[in-house]
Design a protein around this motif. Structure first.
Motif, mmCIF file in Angstrom:
data_model
loop_
_atom_site.group_PDB
_atom_site.id
_atom_site.type_symbol
_atom_site.label_atom_id
_atom_site.label_comp_id
_atom_site.label_asym_id
_atom_site.label_seq_id
_atom_site.Cartn_x
_atom_site.Cartn_y
_atom_site.Cartn_z
ATOM 1 N N ILE A 147 59.303 -47.683 74.800
ATOM 2 C CA ILE A 147 58.128 -47.138 75.487
ATOM 3 C C ILE A 147 58.367 -47.303 76.978
ATOM 4 C CG2 ILE A 147 55.633 -47.298 75.795
ATOM 5 C CD1 ILE A 147 55.498 -48.546 72.980
ATOM 6 N N HIS A 148 58.441 -46.163 77.684
ATOM 7 C CA HIS A 148 58.847 -46.217 79.087
ATOM 8 C C HIS A 148 58.343 -44.974 79.807
ATOM 9 C CE1 HIS A 148 61.243 -47.685 82.415
ATOM 10 N NE2 HIS A 148 61.860 -46.518 82.539
ATOM 11 N N ALA A 149 57.758 -45.177 80.976
ATOM 12 C CA ALA A 149 57.297 -44.074 81.826
ATOM 13 C C ALA A 149 56.354 -43.129 81.066
ATOM 14 C CB ALA A 149 58.487 -43.305 82.392
ATOM 15 N N GLY A 150 55.489 -43.699 80.237
ATOM 16 C CA GLY A 150 54.524 -42.885 79.501
ATOM 17 C C GLY A 150 55.115 -42.125 78.333
ATOM 18 N N ARG A 151 56.350 -42.427 77.972
ATOM 19 C CA ARG A 151 57.030 -41.759 76.871
ATOM 20 C C ARG A 151 57.442 -42.774 75.808
ATOM 21 N NH1 ARG A 151 55.205 -37.850 79.321
ATOM 22 N NH2 ARG A 151 56.450 -36.234 80.381
ATOM 23 N N VAL A 152 57.514 -42.305 74.570
ATOM 24 C CA VAL A 152 58.137 -43.060 73.498
ATOM 25 C C VAL A 152 59.485 -42.397 73.235
ATOM 26 C CG1 VAL A 152 58.030 -43.776 71.085
ATOM 27 C CG2 VAL A 152 55.945 -43.753 72.472
ATOM 28 N N ILE A 153 60.563 -43.113 73.540
ATOM 29 C CA ILE A 153 61.919 -42.577 73.404
ATOM 30 C C ILE A 153 62.530 -43.139 72.116
ATOM 31 C CG2 ILE A 153 64.148 -42.266 74.513
ATOM 32 C CD1 ILE A 153 61.799 -41.208 76.168
ATOM 33 N N THR A 154 63.021 -42.243 71.270
ATOM 34 C CA THR A 154 63.561 -42.637 69.970
ATOM 35 C C THR A 154 64.848 -41.865 69.710
ATOM 36 O OG1 THR A 154 61.262 -42.820 69.191
ATOM 37 C CG2 THR A 154 63.008 -42.969 67.534
ATOM 38 N N VAL A 155 65.827 -42.534 69.119
ATOM 39 C CA VAL A 155 67.069 -41.881 68.727
ATOM 40 C C VAL A 155 67.139 -41.855 67.208
ATOM 41 C CG1 VAL A 155 69.567 -41.821 68.970
ATOM 42 C CG2 VAL A 155 68.172 -42.822 70.788
ATOM 43 N N SER A 156 67.216 -40.669 66.632
ATOM 44 C CA SER A 156 67.351 -40.569 65.179
ATOM 45 C C SER A 156 68.820 -40.658 64.797
ATOM 46 C CB SER A 156 66.739 -39.261 64.666
ATOM 47 O OG SER A 156 67.490 -38.148 65.095
ATOM 48 N N ASN A 157 69.070 -40.900 63.514
ATOM 49 C CA ASN A 157 70.438 -41.172 63.085
ATOM 50 C C ASN A 157 71.334 -39.938 63.086
ATOM 51 O OD1 ASN A 157 72.215 -43.241 62.292
ATOM 52 N ND2 ASN A 157 72.167 -42.531 60.177
ATOM 53 N N ASP A 158 70.768 -38.757 63.333
ATOM 54 C CA ASP A 158 71.605 -37.564 63.464
ATOM 55 C C ASP A 158 72.002 -37.306 64.904
ATOM 56 O OD1 ASP A 158 69.246 -36.708 64.573
ATOM 57 O OD2 ASP A 158 69.006 -34.952 63.293
ATOM 58 N N GLY A 159 71.662 -38.252 65.805
ATOM 59 C CA GLY A 159 72.078 -38.138 67.199
ATOM 60 C C GLY A 159 71.127 -37.377 68.085
ATOM 61 N N THR A 160 69.892 -37.146 67.637
ATOM 62 C CA THR A 160 68.900 -36.470 68.469
ATOM 63 C C THR A 160 68.024 -37.500 69.162
ATOM 64 O OG1 THR A 160 68.822 -34.640 66.878
ATOM 65 C CG2 THR A 160 67.078 -34.732 68.529
ATOM 66 N N VAL A 161 67.898 -37.372 70.480
ATOM 67 C CA VAL A 161 67.013 -38.232 71.264
ATOM 68 C C VAL A 161 65.685 -37.504 71.432
ATOM 69 C CG1 VAL A 161 66.724 -39.545 73.387
ATOM 70 C CG2 VAL A 161 69.027 -39.112 72.499
ATOM 71 N N TYR A 162 64.590 -38.180 71.091
ATOM 72 C CA TYR A 162 63.255 -37.596 71.174
ATOM 73 C C TYR A 162 62.418 -38.319 72.221
ATOM 74 C CZ TYR A 162 64.014 -35.255 66.657
ATOM 75 O OH TYR A 162 64.496 -34.473 65.639
ATOM 76 N N ALA A 163 61.561 -37.571 72.896
ATOM 77 C CA ALA A 163 60.559 -38.151 73.783
ATOM 78 C C ALA A 163 59.193 -37.620 73.374
ATOM 79 C CB ALA A 163 60.844 -37.805 75.231
ATOM 80 N N HIS A 164 58.261 -38.525 73.099
ATOM 81 C CA HIS A 164 56.884 -38.175 72.781
ATOM 82 C C HIS A 164 55.951 -38.823 73.799
ATOM 83 C CE1 HIS A 164 58.937 -37.654 68.877
ATOM 84 N NE2 HIS A 164 58.012 -36.744 68.622
ATOM 85 N N GLU A 165 54.854 -38.138 74.114
ATOM 86 C CA GLU A 165 53.844 -38.748 74.976
ATOM 87 C C GLU A 165 53.284 -39.978 74.275
ATOM 88 O OE1 GLU A 165 50.813 -36.090 76.175
ATOM 89 O OE2 GLU A 165 52.099 -34.963 77.552
ATOM 90 N N ALA A 166 53.230 -41.097 74.991
ATOM 91 C CA ALA A 166 52.797 -42.343 74.384
ATOM 92 C C ALA A 166 51.343 -42.291 73.929
ATOM 93 C CB ALA A 166 53.004 -43.501 75.355
ATOM 94 N N THR A 167 50.506 -41.533 74.632
ATOM 95 C CA THR A 167 49.081 -41.507 74.306
ATOM 96 C C THR A 167 48.740 -40.552 73.172
ATOM 97 O OG1 THR A 167 48.768 -39.883 76.086
ATOM 98 C CG2 THR A 167 48.343 -42.209 76.607
ATOM 99 N N THR A 168 49.428 -39.433 73.092
ATOM 100 C CA THR A 168 49.051 -38.394 72.122
ATOM 101 C C THR A 168 50.088 -38.148 71.032
ATOM 102 O OG1 THR A 168 50.049 -36.584 73.407
ATOM 103 C CG2 THR A 168 47.777 -37.221 73.949
ATOM 104 N N GLY A 169 51.335 -38.520 71.271
ATOM 105 C CA GLY A 169 52.387 -38.238 70.317
ATOM 106 C C GLY A 169 52.984 -36.853 70.455
ATOM 107 N N THR A 170 52.547 -36.090 71.433
ATOM 108 C CA THR A 170 53.095 -34.752 71.651
ATOM 109 C C THR A 170 54.574 -34.839 72.015
ATOM 110 O OG1 THR A 170 50.960 -33.947 72.436
ATOM 111 C CG2 THR A 170 52.893 -32.631 72.997
ATOM 112 N N GLN A 171 55.394 -34.050 71.321
ATOM 113 C CA GLN A 171 56.821 -34.037 71.650
ATOM 114 C C GLN A 171 57.033 -33.330 72.975
ATOM 115 O OE1 GLN A 171 59.732 -33.108 68.479
ATOM 116 N NE2 GLN A 171 60.705 -31.727 69.942
#
Length: 382
Positions: A147-171
């Motif tokens: 959780i950083h700069a208002g984003r939730v940053i996640t790396v899935s096992n297929d090598g895709t990095v995702y950023a979602h808004e921390a408050t709403t979950g919007t990708q």
């Protein structure tokens, strides 16, 4: 040959179960851990919190961890439950997923984030445990989010990095890491670089700097190489999180090197052969590495000069090292927490938990311990 099979084979190599990948019946040679060294006037640690959750499989690389924020402690159970504690008192406990929880916990900005082995990302309210939002990713989630700069940053096992808004979950954005033919089953968690940017380490031995808000890549740099003859021997994954220490980034890699990169010049300052899937520890001018064979090495951060080496814990499947007060702490396959003098590498004390130690972290000068057996505990210096 599908990707899951490749990943499982690579993990088998790592754990020395050499018969698993190809379906052979030949047994791998037994490797016995070194006996515990005798200590005189040993220091120890005092437990201040403990709870037990479900165990994870021996061959599973999951490094589930305790988290803490705003005076609460958060624990994750692989069977789908998340709990919050105030001291030793449980505040709430929620069943949040039917799938196995395989990553977490990350707690900040009023939320707790966990992930499942089917790629489901969940954010819960820290105070109540109520679900704030969910998102579906394209691969299993094997490392905690950031959780950083208002984003939730996640790396899935297929090598895709995702950023979602921390408050709403919007990708907000995605970034695709290069695909690799073989890799270990495991993933380094994203780490913050500065107020806006993050660092991602990948299975192709590169690190990437990405703008957390926009998803724009800022830098990519290879930090490890392997000279093996076969695809398996050339595995050079970075599964331990990079460490940012001032102008430097320190990385370790499996069958690769411990490397120090200068962020300003984007050039490698030094690199020394050392195989590790664990996050290094950096304190002052020291870089401390728990190698895959159980050797612990210390280097001077600006020159790479070896400071000391300890081989008393060979084949004890060490966790990541962390600094607690004046001692370096590392855990092993028998649940022993070893206290080491960072000046000379001498083991000066120990404590005992239950099960193979998978993850150590220090929060507010307390040691947070997670084991494969499901023992979650917090310790402090006596």
């Amino acid at each position: 040959m599908n990707r899951t099979y490749k990943i499982t084979c690579a993990l088998t190599v790592l754990t020395l179960a050499l018969a698993g990948c190809a379906g052979k019946t030949n047994k791998a040679p037994e490797v016995k851990p070194n006996p515990l060294p005798k200590l005189t006037q040993a220091k120890t640690l005092v437990p201040v919190f403990s709870t037990n959750v479900s165990a994870t499989e021996a061959a599973d690389p999951l490094r589930l961890r305790l988290g803490a924020d705003q005076g609460l402690i958060f624990a994750i159970d692989p069977k789908g439950e998340v709990s919050a504690f105030n001291g030793k008192q449980r505040v709430w406990q929620k069943k949040v997923a039917q799938d196995s929880l395989s990553a977490g916990v990350e707690a900040a900005d009023g939320i707790v984030v966990v992930g499942t082995n089917k790629g489901k990302l969940l954010a819960l309210d820290q105070k109540t445990g109520e679900q704030k939002w969910t998102a579906q990713l394209t691969g299993a989630i094997l490392a905690p989010s950031l959780i950083h700069a208002g984003r939730v940053i996640t790396v899935s096992n297929d090598g895709t990095v995702y950023a979602h808004e921390a408050t709403t979950g919007t990708q907000v954005w995605t970034y695709n890491l290069p695909n690799v033919q073989f890799s270990l089953r495991g993933m380094a968690a994203p780490v913050p670089l500065d107020a806006r940017n993050i660092l991602i380490a990948s299975a192709n031995a590169y690190i990437y700097v990405i703008d957390a808000i926009s998803g724009v890549p800022k830098m990519q740099r290879r930090v490890a190489v392997s000279d093996g003859r076969s695809d398996i021997q050339r595995l050079v994954d970075i599964d331990g999180e990079p460490v940012v220490a001032g102008q430097f980034v320190v990385t370790t890699s499996y069958q690769g090197q411990v490397t120090v990169l200068d962020l300003a010049s984007q050039q490698v300052v030094w690199s020394e052969d050392a195989s590790s899937i664990q996050r290094p520890e950096v304190v002052g001018n020291g870089v401390f590495v728990a190698q895959s064979n159980g050797k612990i090495s210390a280097y001077e951060i600006t020159t790479g000069q070896p400071l000391w080496e300890n081989d008393q814990l060979l084949n004890r499947q060490l966790s990541n090292p962390v600094m607690l007060g004046n001692e370096l702490v590392v855990g092993d396959l028998e649940g022993v927490l070893h206290l080491i003098d960072p000046r000379n590498g001498q083991i000066v004390g120990r404590a005992k938990t239950s099960g193979e130690v998978r993850t150590l972290r220090v929060i507010d000068n307390q040691l947070y311990v997670s084991t494969r057996k499901g023992a979650l505990s917090i310790w402090q210096n006596r």
